[in-house]
Design a protein around this motif. Sequence first.
Motif, PDB file in Angstrom:
ATOM      1  N   PHE B   3      37.879  -5.812 -46.655  1.00 21.16           N
ATOM      2  CA  PHE B   3      36.878  -6.850 -46.873  1.00 21.16           C
ATOM      3  C   PHE B   3      37.055  -8.045 -45.959  1.00 21.16           C
ATOM      4  O   PHE B   3      36.460  -9.084 -46.150  1.00 21.16           O
ATOM      5  CB  PHE B   3      36.870  -7.266 -48.333  1.00 21.16           C
ATOM      6  N   GLN B 132      25.592 -10.205 -48.384  1.00 18.93           N
ATOM      7  CA  GLN B 132      24.921  -9.836 -47.143  1.00 18.93           C
ATOM      8  C   GLN B 132      23.528  -9.248 -47.376  1.00 18.93           C
ATOM      9  O   GLN B 132      22.608  -9.477 -46.600  1.00 18.93           O
ATOM     10  CB  GLN B 132      25.812  -8.873 -46.352  1.00 18.93           C
ATOM     11  N   ALA B 133      23.392  -8.511 -48.476  1.00 15.08           N
ATOM     12  CA  ALA B 133      22.082  -7.910 -48.754  1.00 15.08           C
ATOM     13  C   ALA B 133      21.019  -8.992 -48.938  1.00 15.08           C
ATOM     14  O   ALA B 133      19.916  -8.912 -48.397  1.00 15.08           O
ATOM     15  CB  ALA B 133      22.173  -7.029 -49.994  1.00 15.08           C
ATOM     16  N   LEU B 150      17.676  -4.277 -41.536  1.00 10.37           N
ATOM     17  CA  LEU B 150      18.476  -3.135 -41.973  1.00 10.37           C
ATOM     18  C   LEU B 150      19.592  -2.868 -40.975  1.00 10.37           C
ATOM     19  O   LEU B 150      20.742  -2.639 -41.346  1.00 10.37           O
ATOM     20  CB  LEU B 150      17.579  -1.900 -42.118  1.00 10.37           C
ATOM     21  N   ALA B 153      22.258  -5.367 -41.437  1.00  6.82           N
ATOM     22  CA  ALA B 153      23.012  -5.101 -42.662  1.00  6.82           C
ATOM     23  C   ALA B 153      23.968  -3.935 -42.455  1.00  6.82           C
ATOM     24  O   ALA B 153      25.128  -3.979 -42.861  1.00  6.82           O
ATOM     25  CB  ALA B 153      22.058  -4.806 -43.811  1.00  6.82           C
ATOM     26  N   LEU B 156      26.961  -4.876 -40.328  1.00  2.00           N
ATOM     27  CA  LEU B 156      27.953  -5.611 -41.109  1.00  2.00           C
ATOM     28  C   LEU B 156      28.720  -4.667 -42.029  1.00  2.00           C
ATOM     29  O   LEU B 156      29.929  -4.755 -42.168  1.00  2.00           O
ATOM     30  CB  LEU B 156      27.268  -6.697 -41.944  1.00  2.00           C
ATOM     31  N   ARG B 157      27.980  -3.730 -42.625  1.00  2.00           N
ATOM     32  CA  ARG B 157      28.586  -2.809 -43.573  1.00  2.00           C
ATOM     33  C   ARG B 157      29.640  -1.920 -42.906  1.00  2.00           C
ATOM     34  O   ARG B 157      30.672  -1.601 -43.507  1.00  2.00           O
ATOM     35  CB  ARG B 157      27.477  -1.968 -44.214  1.00  2.00           C
ATOM     36  N   TYR B 158      29.400  -1.507 -41.664  1.00  2.00           N
ATOM     37  CA  TYR B 158      30.299  -0.538 -41.043  1.00  2.00           C
ATOM     38  C   TYR B 158      31.435  -1.164 -40.238  1.00  2.00           C
ATOM     39  O   TYR B 158      32.274  -0.442 -39.713  1.00  2.00           O
ATOM     40  CB  TYR B 158      29.514   0.476 -40.203  1.00  2.00           C
ATOM     41  N   THR B 161      34.630  -0.108 -41.728  1.00  2.00           N
ATOM     42  CA  THR B 161      34.812   1.326 -41.519  1.00  2.00           C
ATOM     43  C   THR B 161      35.334   1.599 -40.108  1.00  2.00           C
ATOM     44  O   THR B 161      36.290   2.345 -39.926  1.00  2.00           O
ATOM     45  CB  THR B 161      33.481   2.067 -41.724  1.00  2.00           C
ATOM     46  N   ILE B 165      38.825   3.248 -38.844  1.00  3.85           N
ATOM     47  CA  ILE B 165      38.955   4.366 -37.911  1.00  3.85           C
ATOM     48  C   ILE B 165      39.891   3.973 -36.767  1.00  3.85           C
ATOM     49  O   ILE B 165      40.783   4.725 -36.382  1.00  3.85           O
ATOM     50  CB  ILE B 165      37.574   4.778 -37.352  1.00  3.85           C
ATOM     51  N   LEU B 206      29.309   9.337 -36.685  1.00  7.33           N
ATOM     52  CA  LEU B 206      28.924   8.560 -37.856  1.00  7.33           C
ATOM     53  C   LEU B 206      27.463   8.111 -37.719  1.00  7.33           C
ATOM     54  O   LEU B 206      26.671   8.226 -38.657  1.00  7.33           O
ATOM     55  CB  LEU B 206      29.847   7.348 -37.959  1.00  7.33           C
ATOM     56  N   LEU B 210      24.374   8.989 -40.068  1.00  8.17           N
ATOM     57  CA  LEU B 210      23.702   7.884 -40.734  1.00  8.17           C
ATOM     58  C   LEU B 210      22.185   7.998 -40.574  1.00  8.17           C
ATOM     59  O   LEU B 210      21.428   7.800 -41.525  1.00  8.17           O
ATOM     60  CB  LEU B 210      24.205   6.570 -40.138  1.00  8.17           C
TER      61      LEU B 210
END
Lengths: 629, 263
Positions: B3, B132-133, B150, B153, B156-158, B161, B165, B206, B210
Motif C-alpha cells: 500500500f 482513488q476510485a 479508468l 485508476a 494507480l491500482r497496478y 503489483t 513483480i 498482465l 487485463l
Amino acid sequence: MDDFGEPFGGVYPEQGRRAQDKLSRADIVIVENLHYAYPPLTPGGEPLPVLKGVNLRVRRGEFLALMGPTGAGKTTLCLTLNGILPHLMGGTFEGRVVVAGMDTRDHGPGEMSHKVGLVFQDPESQLFNMTVEDEVAFGLESLGLSPSEMEQRIAWALEVVRLPGLRKRSPLQLSGGQKKRLAIATVLAMRPQVLVLDEPVTGLDPLGRHEVLSVVEKLKREGEATVVMVEQDAEAVMAWADRVVIMERGRLVLEGSPRQVFSQVESLHGWGLAVPQMSELAHLFNRRQGTSFHFITEDEARSALAGELQSETCTGPRGSIQYPIPNIQYPVSFEHSSAVKVEDLWHRYDDGPLALAGVNLSVEAGDFLAIIGQNGSGKTTLVKHFNRLLRPTRGRVLVLGQHTTGQSVGQLARKVGYLFQNPDHQIFAPTVWEELAFGPRNLGFSEGEVAARTTEALALFRLRDQADTPPAILGYGLRRHVTLAAVWAMRPQTLVLDEPTVGLDWRGTRTLMEEVTNLNSQGHTIILVTHDMKLVAEFARKVLVLDEGRTLAYGPTRQLFQQEALLRQAFLAPPPITALARRMRLVLSPSTLLRINSAEGPYGLRGDSLTVEEFYQEYTALRRLGQGG
Amino acid sequence: MSFAFDLYVDRSSWLHRLDPRTKLAFVVLSSILLLNYSHLLVSAAFLLGIHGILWSGKVPASRVRWAWQRMWPITFLILFLWPIFYPQGNEVLLQVWRVRITTQSLLQGLSTALRVDALAFAFLVLLFSTDQARLVRGLVKLGLPYEWGLTLAIALRYLPTLYGIYTTVSEAQQARGWVIGKGGFIQRIKSYLPILVAVIVTALRLADNLSMALAARGFQSGTRRTYLRELKLGLADKICLPLFAVSLIVFLIVRFRHSLGVP
C-alpha cells in the motif's frame, strides 16, 4: 437469498413448467466445426493454429468439465465463447459459436458478456478496482443498471461466494482463494446464462481450493446454472462434473460421464492427463489381475475391494503384515551431514505481522523434504532464509555447517539453488544457452567452465534442441525445465523448489519430478514447497508442516499422513489413496488365519500406503496370504 | 508494502465525505493563493490551517508525520541553497570567501521552503482523504473522458503489483548469483537488464489479460454506463464552494489592487 433459486437471472419465470423443461433441454452453447488460429507473433510470420475443428454442445443447466494437457487449446476455446476471440485479438476464425442464441461473429465481447460470464485463470489481472465492492459493481455499471439494483446484486453475489463483510477491502489484501471467489462474484452478479471458469483452483492452497470448490458445488446444487469448467484436477472434476470433455491438440478427443472418461486411464495418461487416484487403482487391478473394476470414489473402491478379498472389514485394532517398507538410504557423497540447519528462527516483515515464530529444522544432506501448509504459514519466508534473500529477525541459519550471516546471496547461490514459482520471473536471456550460462557466469567461473556446465545442463535436461531458441517463446512446461536447468547449472548442493509444478499438466509434473528425483539420487538435497499432497506422498521422505509461522509437525512422510486430525488443523488432508488405505482396515478372517495355519495374526493392511502402487502391492500380498499362497 | 502507493486512510469525517470536486477546487484555490502570495506569514498561516483541517478531518497523525519526513530533505535543501544562490539585501549575517548570507535571503529561503511544503500539503489533504476510485470519479465528472479516468485508476491500482513483480524478479536473479548495480554507469544500467526484461514481459502479459478481463465485464458494450455511487454535493460542499469563490475574489483583490501579501 430468495433470489438464489434462479441464480442466472431466471430468464423465463413466467412460462409454464413444460416450456421450461423444453428450454432446459435446449443446447445453450453450440460450437460448430470451430477452427481458430492466433495472428502471427512476428509480421510476416505464420498464424498459430490452436483450435482445429471443435464441435461441442452444452445443455442448459449442465456442468461440463473441460480437461486437456497444456497447450491443448482449452483457454482459447473459453475465449471464443464470449467473443473475445476473434474480436479482440483478430486471427483466423472459421466455423461458428452460438451462446444463448447469439452468434459471436455478430456480437462482440461487450454484448456477449451479458450472456457469458468468463472467469480467467489469473486473478491478478481481472481484479482491477480499488475495493471489493467496486470490483463487483464494474460489470453492473457496464450493464447500465440502477444503483439500487446494483446494490442488491452486489450483496447477493458476495453472499453466494461467501465474501460478505469485505466490501471495502482492497482486492490486493485478499487471499488466493478469496480473490478467485471475488472473480467469480464479479461475473455472477451480471447474471450470465453460462458461467465459464478457467482453472478456478489452480495454484490455490488446500484451504483456498476448498473454499472455491464449495462455491462451485453451491452453484451446481442450487441452480440451473450452466457451467463450463476447465480444470486439471481430476479429483475435483470427478466430484462436480455431469460430463467431461477431453481436449487435445485443438480437438475434442473423448467425452462422457466422469466414470466413462476416467476409466480410460491409458488414453488419458497418453494425452498427459491425470486421473483420480481411485481410477488409477482400478486400472492397476484390471491390467494386472484381469478384474473389471470401475470404481472412481473411495466408497466404491472400499466395497469393491473388500468383496474381492472375501474377507471382513473390521473396526478392531489395525493388523500388520510383513510387507517390506523401503529403507531410507542417504547417499554419502557429501561431507557435511546437515545441508540446512535452522535454529529458533523468527522473522517479522517491516511493520508486518510475525511470519516465522521460532522454527527449528535440520535437513540432512541428500534428504528430500517437503514443506507444506497454507499460504501465509511461512513456507516461502522460511526457505528464503536459506540463501539469505531474507535475514533472520532472530535465530540463525546454517548452510553446510556455516552461518549464513556474513555470506552474500551470491555466495550462497553456490550452495543453495532456488527455483521460483513462476518461470517468467526468471527468464530473460535471448537464448536458452545464455539463460543457462547466466548463473555460472555470475559465480565467476571461466568461460570454459561456463560452457562445459551449460552444455552438460542442456544434455541432462534434454534441452539441446532448444539451445538457440529464445526461452520466452517456449511452452510453459519447457520454460519450467529451462529454469530448473539454469539453477542446476550452478551445481548447488541444495535445491529449493517453490511450488514448481503449478501450471504443469500431469505429464509435465511427472517429467519434472523424475528429474528432481534423479538429482536427489545423485546426492542433492531437495526442499520442495508444495500444496500437492500426492507429490509429497510419492516423493518426499520427510515433511515439515507449518502453521502460522510455527512448526505444526515434522517427521517422516509415512507417519505424518497417518495423523489426519493434525493435518486437518492446517486444512490439509492425505491423498485419496492414503485415506482409502487408512479406512479400509481390512484384515483376514479368523477362519482364514486358521486355514493358513498362522498364529501371528491378525493380518491386515497396514493402512499407510502412500502411492497407488504401494497400496496395490500390499493388498495383493494380503490376498495371496488369504488364499493360502 | 503493497500500500506504499496509496496515501488514502479510510476514516469517517466531514473531510472524507466532502465531494472530491470540492477538494479539487480547494487544491486549485490553494495553488493560486500560494503562487501569488510569497509572504512568509501567508505560507506559515496556511500550513497551520491545513494541519487544523487534517486534524478535524481525522487524518491520523502518523500520516502527517510520514509526509513531513518526506518533506524535510527538500525543505532543508531550499533553506540551505537559497541564501547561497540568491543573495539579496545588505544585512550580511555571514560571509565565507565569496558566499554572503544575508537576512533577507535567509527569510526568502524560509518562505520559499514553507511555500513548497504548503503546496504539497494542499495536495495531501486531497490524497489523504479521498480514495482513488472517488478521485477518478470526480475527475470524470469534471469532464475527463471515462476511459482516461479508468486508465488512471488502473495505473494507480497496478503500481504495487508491478513493484511486487520487480521484487520477485530481482530476488530470482539474485538467487542465481547476480549482483545489482556494480561497476561503472553503463555496467550498472546493464546489470538491471535481467530484471527489466522479465518485468516488462510479465507486465505485457498482465496488460493483455487485463484487456480481456475488461471486455468480459462488458466494458464498451455500447450500453450507457451507470454508476454505483453518483457523486452528489452535500451540505458541506454547498458551504465550501461559494466560500472558495468569495475567498478567491478577495485574495485577488487584496493581492493585485492593494499589492499586499508580498514582502
